[in-house]
Design a protein around this motif. Structure first.
Motif, PDB file in Angstrom:
ATOM      1  N   VAL A  34       0.885  -1.331   0.003  1.00  0.00           N
ATOM      2  CA  VAL A  34      -0.098  -0.131   0.057  1.00  0.00           C
ATOM      3  C   VAL A  34       0.907   1.479   0.012  1.00  0.00           C
ATOM      4  O   VAL A  34       0.583   2.235  -0.721  1.00  0.00           O
ATOM      5  CB  VAL A  34      -0.869  -0.104   1.186  1.00  0.00           C
ATOM      6  N   LEU A  35       1.966   1.363   0.598  1.00  0.00           N
ATOM      7  CA  LEU A  35       2.838   2.284   0.860  1.00  0.00           C
ATOM      8  C   LEU A  35       3.542   2.591  -0.591  1.00  0.00           C
ATOM      9  O   LEU A  35       3.726   3.679  -0.923  1.00  0.00           O
ATOM     10  CB  LEU A  35       3.758   1.913   2.106  1.00  0.00           C
ATOM     11  N   LEU A  36       3.895   1.584  -0.972  1.00  0.00           N
ATOM     12  CA  LEU A  36       4.456   1.882  -2.335  1.00  0.00           C
ATOM     13  C   LEU A  36       3.843   2.119  -3.456  1.00  0.00           C
ATOM     14  O   LEU A  36       4.123   3.058  -4.260  1.00  0.00           O
ATOM     15  CB  LEU A  36       5.390   0.357  -2.876  1.00  0.00           C
ATOM     16  N   VAL A  37       2.311   1.607  -3.401  1.00  0.00           N
ATOM     17  CA  VAL A  37       1.566   2.393  -4.416  1.00  0.00           C
ATOM     18  C   VAL A  37       1.278   3.718  -4.233  1.00  0.00           C
ATOM     19  O   VAL A  37       1.360   4.458  -5.393  1.00  0.00           O
ATOM     20  CB  VAL A  37       0.195   1.442  -4.529  1.00  0.00           C
ATOM     21  N   ALA A  38       1.185   4.063  -3.038  1.00  0.00           N
ATOM     22  CA  ALA A  38       0.977   5.603  -2.738  1.00  0.00           C
ATOM     23  C   ALA A  38       2.116   6.433  -3.261  1.00  0.00           C
ATOM     24  O   ALA A  38       2.047   7.453  -3.571  1.00  0.00           O
ATOM     25  CB  ALA A  38       0.578   5.659  -1.373  1.00  0.00           C
ATOM     26  N   GLY A  76       7.610  12.838  -0.026  1.00  0.00           N
ATOM     27  CA  GLY A  76       7.538  11.588   0.331  1.00  0.00           C
ATOM     28  C   GLY A  76       7.644  11.136   1.614  1.00  0.00           C
ATOM     29  O   GLY A  76       6.559  10.190   1.999  1.00  0.00           O
ATOM     30  N   VAL A  77       8.076  11.827   2.620  1.00  0.00           N
ATOM     31  CA  VAL A  77       8.141  11.511   4.115  1.00  0.00           C
ATOM     32  C   VAL A  77       6.612  11.815   4.421  1.00  0.00           C
ATOM     33  O   VAL A  77       6.020  11.249   5.163  1.00  0.00           O
ATOM     34  CB  VAL A  77       9.017  12.368   4.847  1.00  0.00           C
ATOM     35  N   GLY A  78       5.946  13.039   4.138  1.00  0.00           N
ATOM     36  CA  GLY A  78       4.660  13.319   4.519  1.00  0.00           C
ATOM     37  C   GLY A  78       3.391  12.212   4.140  1.00  0.00           C
ATOM     38  O   GLY A  78       2.719  11.796   4.823  1.00  0.00           O
ATOM     39  N   LEU A  82      -2.451   1.689   9.523  1.00  0.00           N
ATOM     40  CA  LEU A  82      -2.337   1.191  10.935  1.00  0.00           C
ATOM     41  C   LEU A  82      -3.838   1.463  11.690  1.00  0.00           C
ATOM     42  O   LEU A  82      -4.233   0.526  12.508  1.00  0.00           O
ATOM     43  CB  LEU A  82      -1.215   1.975  11.848  1.00  0.00           C
ATOM     44  N   THR A  83      -4.482   2.743  11.305  1.00  0.00           N
ATOM     45  CA  THR A  83      -5.659   2.669  12.064  1.00  0.00           C
ATOM     46  C   THR A  83      -6.896   2.185  11.234  1.00  0.00           C
ATOM     47  O   THR A  83      -7.941   2.165  12.134  1.00  0.00           O
ATOM     48  CB  THR A  83      -5.764   4.120  12.454  1.00  0.00           C
ATOM     49  N   THR A  98       4.210   8.676   5.537  1.00  0.00           N
ATOM     50  CA  THR A  98       3.707   8.627   6.978  1.00  0.00           C
ATOM     51  C   THR A  98       2.126   8.690   6.950  1.00  0.00           C
ATOM     52  O   THR A  98       1.731   7.989   7.881  1.00  0.00           O
ATOM     53  CB  THR A  98       4.304   9.969   7.988  1.00  0.00           C
ATOM     54  N   ALA A  99       1.557   9.750   6.399  1.00  0.00           N
ATOM     55  CA  ALA A  99       0.104   9.681   6.407  1.00  0.00           C
ATOM     56  C   ALA A  99      -0.479   8.298   6.025  1.00  0.00           C
ATOM     57  O   ALA A  99      -1.403   7.781   6.645  1.00  0.00           O
ATOM     58  CB  ALA A  99      -0.357  10.718   5.550  1.00  0.00           C
ATOM     59  N   VAL A 100      -0.004   7.627   5.111  1.00  0.00           N
ATOM     60  CA  VAL A 100      -0.579   6.524   4.479  1.00  0.00           C
ATOM     61  C   VAL A 100      -0.289   5.403   5.459  1.00  0.00           C
ATOM     62  O   VAL A 100      -1.252   4.634   5.811  1.00  0.00           O
ATOM     63  CB  VAL A 100      -0.074   6.076   3.150  1.00  0.00           C
TER      64      VAL A 100
END
Length: 141
Positions: free
Chosen positions: A22-26, A119-121, A131-132, A124-126
Motif C-alpha cells: 500500500v505504501l509503495l503504490v501511494a 515523500g516523508v509526508g 495502521l488505524t 507517514t500519512a498512508v
C-alpha cells in the motif's frame, strides 16, 4: 495463547511487511504527481528532481522496513541496534549526497528536497491510515 486481537509471530510471519504494498503504490502515485508538478513549474530538471526526491524517501523507508522485519523475525533483540545503525548510516549518506549535489549547483536540488519532504509526508500519512484502519480491523478479527 495470545491475547484477543494480538497476532502471534509464528502464526503470521508476513505481518511485518503486509503494509508495504500500500505504501509503495501511494509513493509511486506521489512520484508521478511530483514529476508532473515539477515539470509544470520548472521543466524536465525539476520533474526529475521531484520524482527522485520521492524515490530517495521510498528507498530509505523500504530498506528500513525490510531490514527491521528481518531482524525482528531472526531475533527481536536485533531490532534496536540495527534500526539505530541503519538510521545513522542513512542520514550520514543522505547528508553526504545532499552536500555533493548542492556543490554542483544542480537546478533540481530544491525540487529534490521538496520531493523528499512530500515523500516523508505521504508515506507517514498512508502508514498511519493503514495502521488505524486496515491493521486495526485485522487485529480485531
Amino acid at each position: 495463547m495470545a491475547e484477543p486481537g494480538v497476532v502471534e509471530a509464528d502464526t503470521d510471519r508476513r505481518w511485518r511487511l503486509r503494509h508495504l504494498p500500500v505504501l509503495l503504490v501511494a509513493s509511486v502515485a506521489l512520484a508521478a504527481v511530483a514529476a508532473v508538478v515539477g515539470g509544470a513549474t520548472g521543466g524536465v530538471t525539476a520533474a526529475f528532481g521531484a520524482a527522485a526526491g520521492v524515490g530517495v524517501t521510498v528507498f530509505s523507508y523500504t530498506l528500513t522496513t525490510v531490514v527491521l522485519a528481518w531482524a525482528d523475525q531472526v531475533n527481536p533483540q536485533l531490532v534496536l541496534p540495527l534500526g539505530l545503525g541503519l538510521y545513522a548510516l542513512k542520514f550520514t549518506l543522505l547528508g553526504v549526497v545532499m552536500v555533493a549535489v548542492a556543490s554542483t549547483g544542480w537546478p533540481g536540488l530544491v525540487p529534490l528536497c521538496l520531493g523528499i519532504v512530500a515523500g516523508v509526508g505521504v508515506w507517514t500519512a498512508v502508514h498511519i491510515w493503514w495502521l488505524t484502519t486496515v491493521h486495526a480491523r485485522r487485529s480485531r478479527g
